[in-house]
Write an enzyme that holds these catalytic residues in place. Structure first.
Site, short mmCIF file in Angstrom:
data_model
loop_
_atom_site.label_atom_id
_atom_site.label_comp_id
_atom_site.label_asym_id
_atom_site.label_seq_id
_atom_site.Cartn_x
_atom_site.Cartn_y
_atom_site.Cartn_z
N ASN A 1 0.81 -1.21 0.00
CA ASN A 1 0.00 0.00 0.00
C ASN A 1 0.84 1.26 0.00
O ASN A 1 1.86 1.32 0.67
CB ASN A 1 -0.81 0.02 1.30
CG ASN A 1 -2.27 -0.15 1.04
OD1 ASN A 1 -2.76 0.22 -0.02
ND2 ASN A 1 -2.96 -0.71 2.00
N GLN B 1 -14.81 -3.58 -0.11
CA GLN B 1 -15.83 -2.61 -0.47
C GLN B 1 -16.24 -2.94 -1.89
O GLN B 1 -15.54 -2.60 -2.84
CB GLN B 1 -15.26 -1.19 -0.33
CG GLN B 1 -14.88 -0.87 1.12
CD GLN B 1 -13.70 0.08 1.21
OE1 GLN B 1 -12.75 -0.03 0.44
NE2 GLN B 1 -13.76 1.00 2.15
N GLY C 1 -18.30 2.15 -0.53
CA GLY C 1 -17.08 2.89 -0.21
C GLY C 1 -15.89 2.56 -1.11
O GLY C 1 -14.78 3.01 -0.85
N GLN C 2 -16.11 1.80 -2.16
CA GLN C 2 -15.00 1.43 -3.06
C GLN C 2 -14.49 2.67 -3.80
O GLN C 2 -15.26 3.39 -4.41
CB GLN C 2 -15.51 0.40 -4.08
CG GLN C 2 -14.42 -0.18 -4.95
CD GLN C 2 -14.99 -1.14 -6.01
OE1 GLN C 2 -15.98 -0.85 -6.67
NE2 GLN C 2 -14.33 -2.27 -6.18
N SER C 3 -13.18 2.90 -3.73
CA SER C 3 -12.63 4.10 -4.38
C SER C 3 -11.87 3.78 -5.66
O SER C 3 -11.74 4.64 -6.52
CB SER C 3 -11.74 4.87 -3.40
OG SER C 3 -10.69 4.04 -2.93
N VAL C 4 -11.35 2.59 -5.80
CA VAL C 4 -10.73 2.17 -7.05
C VAL C 4 -11.60 1.04 -7.62
O VAL C 4 -11.80 0.03 -6.95
CB VAL C 4 -9.28 1.66 -6.82
CG1 VAL C 4 -8.70 1.06 -8.11
CG2 VAL C 4 -8.39 2.79 -6.32
N HIS D 1 -11.76 -1.70 -8.96
CA HIS D 1 -11.08 -2.96 -9.23
C HIS D 1 -11.20 -3.75 -7.93
O HIS D 1 -10.74 -3.28 -6.88
CB HIS D 1 -9.61 -2.67 -9.58
CG HIS D 1 -8.81 -3.88 -9.98
ND1 HIS D 1 -7.53 -3.78 -10.48
CD2 HIS D 1 -9.09 -5.20 -9.94
CE1 HIS D 1 -7.06 -4.99 -10.73
NE2 HIS D 1 -7.99 -5.87 -10.40
N HIS E 1 -10.76 -5.48 -4.69
CA HIS E 1 -9.58 -5.64 -3.84
C HIS E 1 -9.99 -5.94 -2.41
O HIS E 1 -10.87 -5.31 -1.86
CB HIS E 1 -8.64 -4.43 -3.90
CG HIS E 1 -9.26 -3.11 -3.58
ND1 HIS E 1 -10.04 -2.41 -4.48
CD2 HIS E 1 -9.21 -2.33 -2.48
CE1 HIS E 1 -10.44 -1.27 -3.94
NE2 HIS E 1 -9.96 -1.20 -2.71
N HIS F 1 -8.79 -5.87 1.39
CA HIS F 1 -7.80 -5.35 2.33
C HIS F 1 -7.46 -6.44 3.33
O HIS F 1 -8.36 -7.09 3.85
CB HIS F 1 -8.38 -4.18 3.13
CG HIS F 1 -8.70 -2.96 2.34
ND1 HIS F 1 -7.83 -1.92 2.22
CD2 HIS F 1 -9.79 -2.63 1.62
CE1 HIS F 1 -8.38 -0.97 1.47
NE2 HIS F 1 -9.58 -1.37 1.09
#
Lengths: 207, 207
Positions: free
Chosen positions: A51, A107, A113-116, A118, A120, A122
């Protein structure tokens, strides 16, 4: 599977996270400069990356190689491979960072709340009382979802501002940086960590 | 696979979540009374159950049938089956509850906030602006991890107080109820929801 011999570029969303091998400008904004590698593990269908802004030591991400936004976009094989990778990498980071538990969070979609865009997962290694100074065990979620954990913000800021991609995302409602925030760590630190974790994964049992 | 013909009891941690078929007292605290079924879907290695205290409509849990606390305790087959079930059930609850995204969260170990020592993935259907009145999209985590989302608390309170199991958990550091909190919903409502979701899963594609 280690990354030796791997040549195909890997993208996290629209961000190139493996070394840029082409001498021609890439068609979409880059995150890492040439010869930097954020990816520390790769399977036939998934990859693991360090990250830019870990919210706890060992906070890493697992994604499918195919750039799709939702879990439901994955094939059964991709789904299995992704979570076997989560389990395998989770076991490794728990050991390497001296932790005793893991938070795993996805997300899945912008309203979660997903910001990208793709898929993923965490992975966050946890220790007893590790966040007592932040309010207790569950403070991890505030951190994950506040400005300090927002991967989209961090990546986009790092890529140099309002590109076409940024503007497109803005119009789609993805969070985009426009201000202050904690400084992301240096590329060198991130690349060194990826190299260390790459070595650790080489000794990790496959199952 | 529907539950027709299923007779083996299913436990979530130490709590029986399928109808009690034996006439002799069970050896460990029960959660549901006879003829109540909280489980709405079952695969060869996993199951899905409705929540006593959903924090959003359609908040359900997916667990392996085998009662183990950590993801790393699962076999590769159990891991694949669990997350294929998460994907399949997630797709269903997103449709049935008119949602557009999903939060998926696993507290893998006590230091990550796990309150029932049995692997479980939370699935939370999300809609645009669904938590604006609670502070925004990411308020879900506060809800999930606060008193209102604590499955261990809810189950243990419902099971009647400080049993041997409760005392054991207390001594191990699992959160245990000892006070106020929002009233869990009625068994009848939960059983009706499970029945509805059981029907929905029968029409859900396997992949």
């Amino acid at each position: 599977m280690a990354l030796k011999g791997a040549t195909a570029p890997i993208y996290f969303g629209s961000f190139l996270v493996t070394p840029q091998v082409s001498t021609t400008p890439p068609p979409i904004p880059n995150f890492l400069p040439p010869n930097k590698n954020q990816v520390f593990y790769k399977t036939p269908l998934s990859f693991a990356l360090v990250n830019l802004k870990p919210i706890l030591p060992g906070h890493v991400l697992i994604s499918p190689l195919r750039v799709v936004p939702r879990l439901s976009d994955l094939t059964p094989s991709e789904t299995s491979d992704l979570f076997l990778t989560v389990r395998r990498v989770g076991r490794m980071v728990e050991r390497v960072y001296g932790a005793a538990s893991l938070n795993i969070a996805i997300q899945d979609g912008v309203h979660a709340g997903q910001s990208v865009p793709h898929v993923h997962a965490h992975i966050l290694p946890r220790k007893a009382k590790d966040l007592d100074h932040r309010g207790g065990t569950d403070a991890v979620y505030d951190m994950l979802n506040g400005k300090e954990g927002d991967i989209g913000r961090a990546l986009l800021r790092d890529s140099g501002g309002a590109t076409e991609e940024t503007r497109r995302k803005r119009s789609e409602g993805f969070p985009v940086p426009d201000d202050e925030e904690r400084k992301p760590r240096g590329e060198e630190e991130m690349v060194v960590e990826a190299e260390m974790l790459r070595g650790e994964m080489e000794g990790e049992p496959i199952d």
